[in-house]
Design an enzyme around this catalytic site. Structure first.
Site, PDB file in Angstrom:
ATOM      1  N   ARG A   1      10.450  19.034  -8.189  1.00 14.33           N
ATOM      2  CA  ARG A   1      11.547  18.280  -8.794  1.00 14.33           C
ATOM      3  C   ARG A   1      12.410  19.200  -8.214  1.00 14.33           C
ATOM      4  O   ARG A   1      13.617  18.424  -8.459  1.00 14.33           O
ATOM      5  CB  ARG A   1      10.675  19.130 -10.487  1.00 14.33           C
ATOM      6  CG  ARG A   1      10.169  18.310 -11.170  1.00 14.33           C
ATOM      7  CD  ARG A   1      10.184  18.585 -12.331  1.00 14.33           C
ATOM      8  NE  ARG A   1       9.602  20.251 -11.941  1.00 14.33           N
ATOM      9  CZ  ARG A   1       9.508  21.111 -13.261  1.00 14.33           C
ATOM     10  NH1 ARG A   1       9.608  21.087 -14.610  1.00 14.33           N
ATOM     11  NH2 ARG A   1       8.929  22.327 -13.056  1.00 14.33           N
TER      12      ARG A   1
ATOM     13  N   ARG B   1       1.014  -1.427  -0.153  1.00 14.68           N
ATOM     14  CA  ARG B   1      -0.389  -0.046   0.075  1.00 14.68           C
ATOM     15  C   ARG B   1       1.118   1.274   0.320  1.00 14.68           C
ATOM     16  O   ARG B   1       0.826   1.867  -0.780  1.00 14.68           O
ATOM     17  CB  ARG B   1      -0.603  -0.208   1.406  1.00 14.68           C
ATOM     18  CG  ARG B   1      -2.546   1.431   1.498  1.00 14.68           C
ATOM     19  CD  ARG B   1      -3.029   0.929   2.236  1.00 14.68           C
ATOM     20  NE  ARG B   1      -2.572   1.478   4.054  1.00 14.68           N
ATOM     21  CZ  ARG B   1      -3.129   0.984   4.210  1.00 14.68           C
ATOM     22  NH1 ARG B   1      -4.479   1.082   4.686  1.00 14.68           N
ATOM     23  NH2 ARG B   1      -2.460   1.045   5.838  1.00 14.68           N
TER      24      ARG B   1
ATOM     25  N   GLU C   1     -16.544   6.836   6.140  1.00 12.84           N
ATOM     26  CA  GLU C   1     -15.159   5.858   6.885  1.00 12.84           C
ATOM     27  C   GLU C   1     -15.278   6.828   8.390  1.00 12.84           C
ATOM     28  O   GLU C   1     -15.674   8.100   7.991  1.00 12.84           O
ATOM     29  CB  GLU C   1     -14.265   5.642   6.209  1.00 12.84           C
ATOM     30  CG  GLU C   1     -13.121   7.010   5.671  1.00 12.84           C
ATOM     31  CD  GLU C   1     -11.430   6.817   5.972  1.00 12.84           C
ATOM     32  OE1 GLU C   1     -10.434   4.933   6.032  1.00 12.84           O
ATOM     33  OE2 GLU C   1     -11.107   7.997   5.092  1.00 12.84           O
TER      34      GLU C   1
ATOM     35  N   LYS D   1      -2.051   6.730   1.127  1.00 13.97           N
ATOM     36  CA  LYS D   1      -2.556   7.425   2.611  1.00 13.97           C
ATOM     37  C   LYS D   1      -1.399   8.344   2.675  1.00 13.97           C
ATOM     38  O   LYS D   1      -0.367   8.128   2.610  1.00 13.97           O
ATOM     39  CB  LYS D   1      -2.439   5.893   3.408  1.00 13.97           C
ATOM     40  CG  LYS D   1      -2.124   6.233   4.105  1.00 13.97           C
ATOM     41  CD  LYS D   1      -2.274   4.593   5.297  1.00 13.97           C
ATOM     42  CE  LYS D   1      -2.148   4.635   6.672  1.00 13.97           C
ATOM     43  NZ  LYS D   1      -3.433   5.755   7.259  1.00 13.97           N
TER      44      LYS D   1
END
Ligand code: PXG
Length: 304
Positions: A116, A63, A195, A162
């Site tokens: 960058r 993940r 959630e 995440k």
């Protein structure tokens, strides 16, 4: 006799993995120009170790690397190597039951947001004793509220990532704090349940087990995945579907899942009693099944 203060003074410092080295906590410092700090530009994982084994380590690493890939963040280390660093950090701190925070930021740049300018990522791993919900919360269940803060749109940022941007979740957590409850439910922009601030949500009606799909704005939780499987093993019919507060208000049972919380019952929502007002029998079965799984499976911290 040692006082608390003097014993804490002599307590060994935690060792933190930081950019290739294990350093004492006090020396584990990162630049104020780190884009993880300046912009929340980075990704992380929260991982548990139970009795000397790291639970679902490979899934957490995957993940993390997918989150990083999605934001074009090159970890510059093979996944297998970083996985070993997690184990090294646990070993160095002599931890067997622990919470591991693994963070990869864009690294040090300038004050502009252009990634960058950040030439190498910052990688750190903190392994800590875990602070858990007290056992009484598993026995009696939690009270939660629905936050007025809506979940960030999945079209703006994929819930699969995440990322270090948790302000959306923190705003909902503040609402929970103000309401005197430990967790808050976030609705998405369409009003469907997404959630909680740091947990996924499920409900049971009859023999059906429901949780929102990722596209509703839910993190693909590793505990969520385990519970979908454990639910099927217990003879329930798991299904990912969109649902609203109404479905939770009339549910038989509601519970939350997460690495820190594991499986935890919800007995009150927005001051309404859910089900019988006590943790339901199927939730209790899932709590036991999940605890059984965490005590059986995992990558040994010390290789046999
Ligand atoms: N949703 C969100 C938004 C999360 O951050 C979960 C669900 C559960 O996923 P896992 O894979 O753990 O089953 C999380 C996990 C905390 C804390 O202190 C928890 C999480 C992140 C940061 C802190 O409870 N997340």
């Amino acid at each position: 006799m040692k006082t608390k203060a003097s014993s804490s003074k002599t307590a060994p410092q935690k060792l933190i993995y930081l950019n290739g080295q294990l350093v004492p906590e006090k020396e584990a410092k990162i630049s104020v120009f780190d884009h993880g700090l300046l912009y929340g530009d980075g990704v992380f994982e929260g991982i548990r170790a139970y009795k000397g084994r790291v639970f679902r380590l490979r899934e957490h690493m995957q993940r993390l690397y997918h989150s990083a890939r999605a934001i074009t963040l090159d970890v510059k280390m093979p996944m297998e190597e970083l996985e070993q660093k997690v184990l090294d950090t646990l070993r160095a701190n002599k931890l067997r039951d622990a919470y591991v925070r693994l963070v990869v930021t864009r690294g040090t740049g300038d004050l502009g947001l252009d990634p960058r300018k950040c030439r190498k990522p910052t990688v750190f791993i903190i392994a800590n004793e875990i602070t858990l919900y007290p056992e009484s919360c598993y026995k009696n269940g939690l009270e939660v509220i629905t936050a007025s803060t809506r979940r960030n749109s999945p079209q703006a940022l994929s819930p699969n990532v995440k990322s270090l941007n948790y302000l959306n979740n923190i705003l909902a957590k503040i609402e929970a704090n103000l309401g005197g409850v430990p967790e808050a439910i976030l609705l998405n922009l369409e009003g469907y349940i997404a959630e909680c601030t740091g947990d996924n949500i499920f409900y049971i009606r009859g023999r059906n087990l429901y949780t929102p799909p990722i596209a509703a704005g839910a993190l693909p939780g590793i505990t969520r995945e385990c519970v979908l499987k454990l639910g099927a093993d217990l003879g329930l019919s798991p299904e990912e579907k969109l649902f609203t507060s109404y479905d939770l208000y009339v549910a038989d049972e509601v519970f939350l899942t997460g690495t820190a919380a594991e499986v935890i019952p919800v007995v009150k929502l927005d001051s309404r009693v859910i089900g019988s007002g006590k943790p339901g029998p199927l939730t209790q079965k899932l709590i036991r099944a999940f605890r059984d799984l965490t005590s059986r499976e995992g990558v040994p911290i010390t290789p046999a």
